[in-house]
Design a protein around this motif. Structure first.
Motif, PDB file in Angstrom:
ATOM      1  N   LEU A  63       0.833  -1.201   0.000  1.00 32.87           N
ATOM      2  CA  LEU A  63       0.000   0.000   0.000  1.00 32.87           C
ATOM      3  C   LEU A  63       0.868   1.251   0.000  1.00 32.87           C
ATOM      4  O   LEU A  63       0.620   2.205  -0.735  1.00 32.87           O
ATOM      5  CB  LEU A  63      -0.930  -0.001   1.208  1.00 32.87           C
ATOM      6  N   ARG A  64       1.894   1.232   0.823  1.00 33.77           N
ATOM      7  CA  ARG A  64       2.809   2.379   0.846  1.00 33.77           C
ATOM      8  C   ARG A  64       3.544   2.518  -0.486  1.00 33.77           C
ATOM      9  O   ARG A  64       3.792   3.637  -0.958  1.00 33.77           O
ATOM     10  CB  ARG A  64       3.815   2.242   1.994  1.00 33.77           C
ATOM     11  N   ASN A  65       3.892   1.388  -1.102  1.00 29.06           N
ATOM     12  CA  ASN A  65       4.598   1.440  -2.378  1.00 29.06           C
ATOM     13  C   ASN A  65       3.747   2.056  -3.481  1.00 29.06           C
ATOM     14  O   ASN A  65       4.274   2.670  -4.414  1.00 29.06           O
ATOM     15  CB  ASN A  65       5.045   0.043  -2.788  1.00 29.06           C
ATOM     16  N   TYR A  66       2.424   1.878  -3.400  1.00 26.41           N
ATOM     17  CA  TYR A  66       1.546   2.454  -4.409  1.00 26.41           C
ATOM     18  C   TYR A  66       1.276   3.938  -4.174  1.00 26.41           C
ATOM     19  O   TYR A  66       0.748   4.623  -5.038  1.00 26.41           O
ATOM     20  CB  TYR A  66       0.219   1.693  -4.460  1.00 26.41           C
ATOM     21  N   SER A  67       1.610   4.424  -3.001  1.00 28.64           N
ATOM     22  CA  SER A  67       1.410   5.837  -2.708  1.00 28.64           C
ATOM     23  C   SER A  67       2.312   6.699  -3.589  1.00 28.64           C
ATOM     24  O   SER A  67       3.497   6.391  -3.789  1.00 28.64           O
ATOM     25  CB  SER A  67       1.711   6.111  -1.237  1.00 28.64           C
ATOM     26  N   LEU A  68       1.754   7.762  -4.128  1.00 29.35           N
ATOM     27  CA  LEU A  68       2.489   8.620  -5.056  1.00 29.35           C
ATOM     28  C   LEU A  68       2.891   9.893  -4.322  1.00 29.35           C
ATOM     29  O   LEU A  68       2.072  10.769  -4.052  1.00 29.35           O
ATOM     30  CB  LEU A  68       1.598   8.937  -6.258  1.00 29.35           C
ATOM     31  N   THR A  69       4.181  10.007  -3.990  1.00 27.79           N
ATOM     32  CA  THR A  69       4.654  11.114  -3.165  1.00 27.79           C
ATOM     33  C   THR A  69       5.635  12.040  -3.884  1.00 27.79           C
ATOM     34  O   THR A  69       6.148  12.969  -3.263  1.00 27.79           O
ATOM     35  CB  THR A  69       5.336  10.570  -1.895  1.00 27.79           C
ATOM     36  N   ARG A  70       5.875  11.789  -5.163  1.00 26.04           N
ATOM     37  CA  ARG A  70       6.829  12.632  -5.897  1.00 26.04           C
ATOM     38  C   ARG A  70       6.199  13.276  -7.123  1.00 26.04           C
ATOM     39  O   ARG A  70       6.883  13.554  -8.105  1.00 26.04           O
ATOM     40  CB  ARG A  70       8.047  11.796  -6.302  1.00 26.04           C
ATOM     41  N   ALA A  71       4.932  13.521  -7.056  1.00 29.31           N
ATOM     42  CA  ALA A  71       4.232  14.154  -8.163  1.00 29.31           C
ATOM     43  C   ALA A  71       4.195  15.674  -7.971  1.00 29.31           C
ATOM     44  O   ALA A  71       4.329  16.178  -6.849  1.00 29.31           O
ATOM     45  CB  ALA A  71       2.816  13.615  -8.272  1.00 29.31           C
ATOM     46  N   LYS A  72       4.002  16.376  -9.065  1.00 26.91           N
ATOM     47  CA  LYS A  72       3.717  17.804  -8.999  1.00 26.91           C
ATOM     48  C   LYS A  72       2.204  17.961  -9.106  1.00 26.91           C
ATOM     49  O   LYS A  72       1.592  17.533 -10.075  1.00 26.91           O
ATOM     50  CB  LYS A  72       4.406  18.563 -10.129  1.00 26.91           C
ATOM     51  N   VAL A  73       1.605  18.558  -8.092  1.00 28.93           N
ATOM     52  CA  VAL A  73       0.154  18.678  -8.015  1.00 28.93           C
ATOM     53  C   VAL A  73      -0.214  20.152  -7.921  1.00 28.93           C
ATOM     54  O   VAL A  73       0.279  20.865  -7.034  1.00 28.93           O
ATOM     55  CB  VAL A  73      -0.402  17.919  -6.794  1.00 28.93           C
ATOM     56  N   SER A  74      -1.059  20.610  -8.817  1.00 26.33           N
ATOM     57  CA  SER A  74      -1.459  22.012  -8.803  1.00 26.33           C
ATOM     58  C   SER A  74      -2.964  22.148  -9.003  1.00 26.33           C
ATOM     59  O   SER A  74      -3.607  21.291  -9.612  1.00 26.33           O
ATOM     60  CB  SER A  74      -0.716  22.803  -9.892  1.00 26.33           C
ATOM     61  N   VAL A  75      -3.505  23.223  -8.465  1.00 29.12           N
ATOM     62  CA  VAL A  75      -4.924  23.535  -8.595  1.00 29.12           C
ATOM     63  C   VAL A  75      -5.061  24.969  -9.076  1.00 29.12           C
ATOM     64  O   VAL A  75      -4.375  25.868  -8.573  1.00 29.12           O
ATOM     65  CB  VAL A  75      -5.669  23.356  -7.258  1.00 29.12           C
ATOM     66  N   SER A  76      -5.959  25.170 -10.050  1.00 32.91           N
ATOM     67  CA  SER A  76      -6.157  26.501 -10.617  1.00 32.91           C
ATOM     68  C   SER A  76      -7.642  26.844 -10.664  1.00 32.91           C
ATOM     69  O   SER A  76      -8.480  25.981 -10.947  1.00 32.91           O
ATOM     70  CB  SER A  76      -5.576  26.570 -12.029  1.00 32.91           C
ATOM     71  N   ASN A  77      -7.959  28.102 -10.387  1.00 31.89           N
ATOM     72  CA  ASN A  77      -9.331  28.584 -10.541  1.00 31.89           C
ATOM     73  C   ASN A  77      -9.504  29.397 -11.819  1.00 31.89           C
ATOM     74  O   ASN A  77     -10.519  30.080 -12.004  1.00 31.89           O
ATOM     75  CB  ASN A  77      -9.754  29.418  -9.326  1.00 31.89           C
TER      76      ASN A  77
END
Length: 282
Positions: A63-77
């Motif tokens: 489960l921890r291995n499937y966790s994605l912790t090195r992505a770039k995540v952004s939100v825009s309005n």
């Protein structure tokens, strides 16, 4: 039929694609799986994992291995874009969440989530509908029970438009986060513009930790999160709910594909128009 493992807030969710059965899946390509939300007056929150083949071994390590912790995540309005920050959050497992610190949700606005990882860009857009106020909230014992019952909510549906709802509750000193009710998703097909009373069943904390206990108990202090959602969010949650309820367990399939509003990925980016209430079961 290929199935994908989607870890949504400690839940194991299987999404199926409409192809012929193939129990030896070769050259499997993982997809970005999103469980994200934004509501009025609050910052966006996003959980990310990678999908896995149906027959993958699942335990706390994987489960921890499937966790994605090195992505770039952004939100825009559409005017402002914020890159979210990865932070620990023990209310979920794997215990990592991307959160915002400056861009808060506003009613009536649309928000686009972009997740970039390993050359792949997953994109989803959601809106925050106008929250709906409830008229009353109460606890009632189930027939024949002396300490177990449901909560009831009464509200007036807004007429002349399609409305979609989702409810979650949190029991004080018991739940670390809001948990969807047993039947949390519904629309106004049968009560457009009317005053309606609906009973809410206690939900399971995860899709893999199922019990027959749908009651709240006398003495519980119950917080209700009553939300309005858009159609795309409803379509995801409703098809996911049907998949879980129809199969009886998340490792079976109804051959129906769980819908998503994510392009180049799986899961949900959901806008909530939220109202909060509290009732003591007595």
């Amino acid at each position: 039929m290929i199935k994908y493992l989607n870890l949504l807030a400690f839940s194991i969710i299987l999404l199926s694609s409409c192809v012929e059965p193939n129990f030896e899946v070769e050259d499997y390509q993982s997809q970005i799986v999103i469980d994200g939300w934004i509501e009025q007056g609050k910052y966006p929150q996003v959980l990310l994992t990678l999908s896995a083949p149906y027959f993958s071994e699942i335990d706390s390590v994987s489960l921890r291995n499937y966790s994605l912790t090195r992505a770039k995540v952004s939100v825009s309005n559409g005017e402002i874009t914020e890159v979210l920050t990865l932070k620990p959050n023990d209310a979920y497992f794997p215990p990592y969440m991307y959160v915002g610190t400056s861009l808060k949700g506003e009613v009536g606005k649309s928000y686009t989530l972009t997740v970039e990882y390993a050359g792949v860009k997953a994109i989803a857009t959601t809106t925050i509908p106008e929250p709906v106020s409830i008229d009353s909230l109460w606890f009632a014992l189930d027939q024949g029970k002396d300490s177990l019952g449901y909560i009831w909510v009464q509200f007036t549906d807004k007429p002349s438009r399609k409305n979609y709802y989702r409810t979650l509750t949190q029991i004080k000193n018991t739940d670390s986060k809001y948990i969807p009710n047993y039947f949390p998703n519904w629309n106004d097909d049968y009560f457009d513009g009317q005053k309606v009373e609906i009973s809410l069943f206690k939900g399971n904390k995860t899709s893999t930790n199922k019990t027959d206990q749908v009651y709240y108990q006398v003495g519980d202090t119950i917080s209700l999160k009553f939300t309005a959602i858009d159609k795309a969010s409803y379509d995801f949650w409703n098809t996911f709910q049907k998949e879980i309820l129809n199969t009886g367990n998340p490792f079976a399939s109804t051959n129906a594909r769980v819908q998503t509003n994510v392009t180049n990925g799986l899961g949900i980016w959901c806008g909530y128009g939220s109202s909060y209430y509290q009732v003591i079961a007595r």
